[in-house]
Design a protein around this motif. Structure first.
Motif, mmCIF file in Angstrom:
data_model
loop_
_atom_site.group_PDB
_atom_site.id
_atom_site.type_symbol
_atom_site.label_atom_id
_atom_site.label_comp_id
_atom_site.label_asym_id
_atom_site.label_seq_id
_atom_site.Cartn_x
_atom_site.Cartn_y
_atom_site.Cartn_z
ATOM 1 N N LEU A 140 0.698 -1.268 0.164
ATOM 2 C CA LEU A 140 -0.284 0.215 -0.065
ATOM 3 C C LEU A 140 0.856 1.445 0.074
ATOM 4 O O LEU A 140 0.577 2.179 -1.198
ATOM 5 C CB LEU A 140 -0.285 0.190 0.988
ATOM 6 C CG LEU A 140 -1.716 -1.513 1.007
ATOM 7 C CD1 LEU A 140 -2.630 -1.358 2.712
ATOM 8 C CD2 LEU A 140 -3.211 -0.584 0.630
ATOM 9 N N ALA A 141 1.597 0.860 0.582
ATOM 10 C CA ALA A 141 2.771 2.514 1.087
ATOM 11 C C ALA A 141 3.503 2.826 -0.775
ATOM 12 O O ALA A 141 3.730 3.766 -0.838
ATOM 13 C CB ALA A 141 4.068 2.293 2.129
ATOM 14 N N ASP A 142 3.816 1.456 -1.378
ATOM 15 C CA ASP A 142 4.812 1.976 -1.911
ATOM 16 C C ASP A 142 3.749 2.409 -3.163
ATOM 17 O O ASP A 142 4.279 2.672 -4.295
ATOM 18 C CB ASP A 142 5.144 0.940 -2.607
ATOM 19 C CG ASP A 142 5.691 -0.103 -2.031
ATOM 20 O OD1 ASP A 142 6.863 0.629 -1.016
ATOM 21 O OD2 ASP A 142 7.000 -1.663 -2.119
ATOM 22 N N ASN A 143 2.871 1.690 -3.386
ATOM 23 C CA ASN A 143 1.277 2.419 -4.191
ATOM 24 C C ASN A 143 1.524 4.181 -4.101
ATOM 25 O O ASN A 143 2.115 4.517 -4.992
ATOM 26 C CB ASN A 143 0.067 1.772 -4.125
ATOM 27 C CG ASN A 143 -0.464 2.173 -5.077
ATOM 28 O OD1 ASN A 143 -1.731 3.362 -4.820
ATOM 29 N ND2 ASN A 143 -0.819 1.105 -6.188
ATOM 30 N N SER A 153 2.113 7.327 2.288
ATOM 31 C CA SER A 153 2.819 6.498 2.262
ATOM 32 C C SER A 153 3.472 6.940 3.464
ATOM 33 O O SER A 153 3.846 5.529 3.872
ATOM 34 C CB SER A 153 3.665 6.980 0.862
ATOM 35 O OG SER A 153 5.060 7.743 1.275
ATOM 36 N N THR A 154 4.005 7.769 3.884
ATOM 37 C CA THR A 154 5.115 7.349 5.178
ATOM 38 C C THR A 154 3.723 6.651 6.441
ATOM 39 O O THR A 154 3.965 5.720 7.436
ATOM 40 C CB THR A 154 5.089 8.950 6.166
ATOM 41 O OG1 THR A 154 3.693 9.454 6.350
ATOM 42 C CG2 THR A 154 6.071 9.744 4.955
ATOM 43 N N TRP A 156 1.371 4.381 5.885
ATOM 44 C CA TRP A 156 1.701 3.015 5.995
ATOM 45 C C TRP A 156 3.442 2.392 6.172
ATOM 46 O O TRP A 156 3.519 1.013 6.621
ATOM 47 C CB TRP A 156 0.926 2.971 4.690
ATOM 48 C CG TRP A 156 -0.506 2.664 4.335
ATOM 49 C CD1 TRP A 156 -0.739 3.715 3.908
ATOM 50 C CD2 TRP A 156 -0.538 1.459 5.371
ATOM 51 N NE1 TRP A 156 -1.964 3.993 3.595
ATOM 52 C CE2 TRP A 156 -2.067 2.266 4.466
ATOM 53 C CE3 TRP A 156 -0.804 0.869 5.419
ATOM 54 C CZ2 TRP A 156 -3.514 1.465 5.343
ATOM 55 C CZ3 TRP A 156 -2.068 -0.122 6.135
ATOM 56 C CH2 TRP A 156 -3.554 0.173 5.201
ATOM 57 N N TYR A 157 4.351 2.999 5.510
ATOM 58 C CA TYR A 157 5.973 2.309 5.754
ATOM 59 C C TYR A 157 5.378 2.386 7.523
ATOM 60 O O TYR A 157 6.644 1.085 7.951
ATOM 61 C CB TYR A 157 6.712 3.634 5.451
ATOM 62 C CG TYR A 157 6.799 3.470 3.527
ATOM 63 C CD1 TYR A 157 6.963 1.347 3.559
ATOM 64 C CD2 TYR A 157 7.067 4.108 3.086
ATOM 65 C CE1 TYR A 157 7.162 1.929 2.132
ATOM 66 C CE2 TYR A 157 7.337 4.387 1.976
ATOM 67 C CZ TYR A 157 6.834 3.646 0.812
ATOM 68 O OH TYR A 157 7.110 2.357 -0.625
ATOM 69 N N ARG A 158 5.360 3.353 8.244
ATOM 70 C CA ARG A 158 5.476 2.896 9.209
ATOM 71 C C ARG A 158 4.667 1.888 10.544
ATOM 72 O O ARG A 158 4.941 1.392 10.804
ATOM 73 C CB ARG A 158 4.956 4.298 10.563
ATOM 74 C CG ARG A 158 4.932 4.331 12.259
ATOM 75 C CD ARG A 158 5.093 6.035 12.510
ATOM 76 N NE ARG A 158 3.557 6.092 12.027
ATOM 77 C CZ ARG A 158 3.496 7.516 11.369
ATOM 78 N NH1 ARG A 158 4.046 8.977 11.087
ATOM 79 N NH2 ARG A 158 1.887 8.360 11.320
ATOM 80 N N THR A 159 3.630 1.494 9.687
ATOM 81 C CA THR A 159 2.869 0.660 10.188
ATOM 82 C C THR A 159 3.380 -0.490 9.609
ATOM 83 O O THR A 159 3.566 -1.521 10.710
ATOM 84 C CB THR A 159 1.858 0.886 9.567
ATOM 85 O OG1 THR A 159 0.640 1.807 9.769
ATOM 86 C CG2 THR A 159 1.028 -0.546 10.167
ATOM 87 N N ALA A 190 10.198 8.282 1.805
ATOM 88 C CA ALA A 190 8.814 9.236 1.704
ATOM 89 C C ALA A 190 8.925 10.138 2.846
ATOM 90 O O ALA A 190 8.472 11.294 2.024
ATOM 91 C CB ALA A 190 7.685 7.942 2.385
ATOM 92 N N ILE A 191 9.587 10.097 3.837
ATOM 93 C CA ILE A 191 9.222 11.286 4.451
ATOM 94 C C ILE A 191 10.448 12.946 3.932
ATOM 95 O O ILE A 191 9.356 14.172 4.136
ATOM 96 C CB ILE A 191 10.184 11.547 5.979
ATOM 97 C CG1 ILE A 191 8.674 10.149 6.723
ATOM 98 C CG2 ILE A 191 10.592 12.529 6.672
ATOM 99 C CD1 ILE A 191 9.445 9.638 8.333
ATOM 100 N N VAL A 192 11.871 12.352 3.493
ATOM 101 C CA VAL A 192 12.132 13.570 2.608
ATOM 102 C C VAL A 192 11.452 13.734 1.221
ATOM 103 O O VAL A 192 11.277 15.641 1.358
ATOM 104 C CB VAL A 192 13.594 13.078 2.353
ATOM 105 C CG1 VAL A 192 13.838 14.104 1.514
ATOM 106 C CG2 VAL A 192 14.594 12.721 3.589
#
Length: 199
Positions: A140-143, A153-154, A156-159, A190-192
């Motif tokens: 999901l984050a990649d999408n 996306s951040t 979903w990556y954190r999750t 993603a944060i950057v």
């Protein structure tokens, strides 16, 4: 004859390595089965009920599209692989997976849901008997990242990072090639990118 004893000793040593590798594979298989926690003999009605939940439907599509081919590679020494590979010809396509991802992300946006709640199966205050895994959240984050929705996306990556824990972390790493360092790198990126959008 002493050379033959040495030869057999080498073979026995090799056999120990193979046995250890097979035991590790068996441990990974058991972890994966435990993670799925579903009986293959479930009735058709239970299947319908299971896929009616969008979290379950997405996770199922993602596993069939992304995880099962990797499992086939991981288990390549087993004779049943050929039958499994034939069965995989019927697996959902990448397009099916992308459709499921977009649908789940649409639900998240429309109902203003939190990624961590969705991952636990909590939708609109109701707890469902379903959950998302670290690879599900990464997909999901990649999408979202690829669509330049860096802020979303951040979450979903954190999750995905939070869900990357024992005992499944080893399974994600060894079988699926999903490494915690890679997730951390994607999260940081993603944060950057998100901050650059507002500069």
């Amino acid at each position: 004859m002493s050379k033959l004893v040495q030869m057999e000793n080498k073979l026995m040593s090799r056999l120990q390595v193979i046995a250890k590798d097979m035991q590790q594979k068996l441990n990974m298989i058991r972890l994966f089965q435990q993670m799925l926690k579903r009986s293959p003999e479930d009735s058709y009605e239970k299947h319908e009920e299971f896929v009616a939940n969008p979290l379950n439907a997405f996770a199922l599509l993602r596993r069939l599209q992304q995880d099962w081919p990797k499992w086939l590679m991981y288990l390549k020494t087993q004779p049943e692989i050929e039958e499994m590979q034939q069965e995989m010809q019927k697996a959902p396509s990448e397009k099916d997976l992308q459709t499921a991802i977009k649908g789940l992300l649409r639900i998240e946006r429309v109902y203003d849901l939190e990624s961590s709640h969705m991952a636990k199966g909590l939708l609109l205050g109701k707890q469902y008997d379903s959950f998302l895994t670290s690879p599900d959240c990464e997909a999901l984050a990649d999408n979202l990242f690829n669509r330049t929705e860096y802020s979303r996306s951040t979450h979903w990556y954190r999750t995905a990072i939070r869900l990357y824990k024992k005992p499944y972390g080893k399974l994600y790493n060894r079988v699926l090639g999903l490494k915690r360092k890679g997730l951390n790198r994607k999260y940081a990126q993603a944060i950057v990118y998100d901050r650059k959008q507002f500069e």
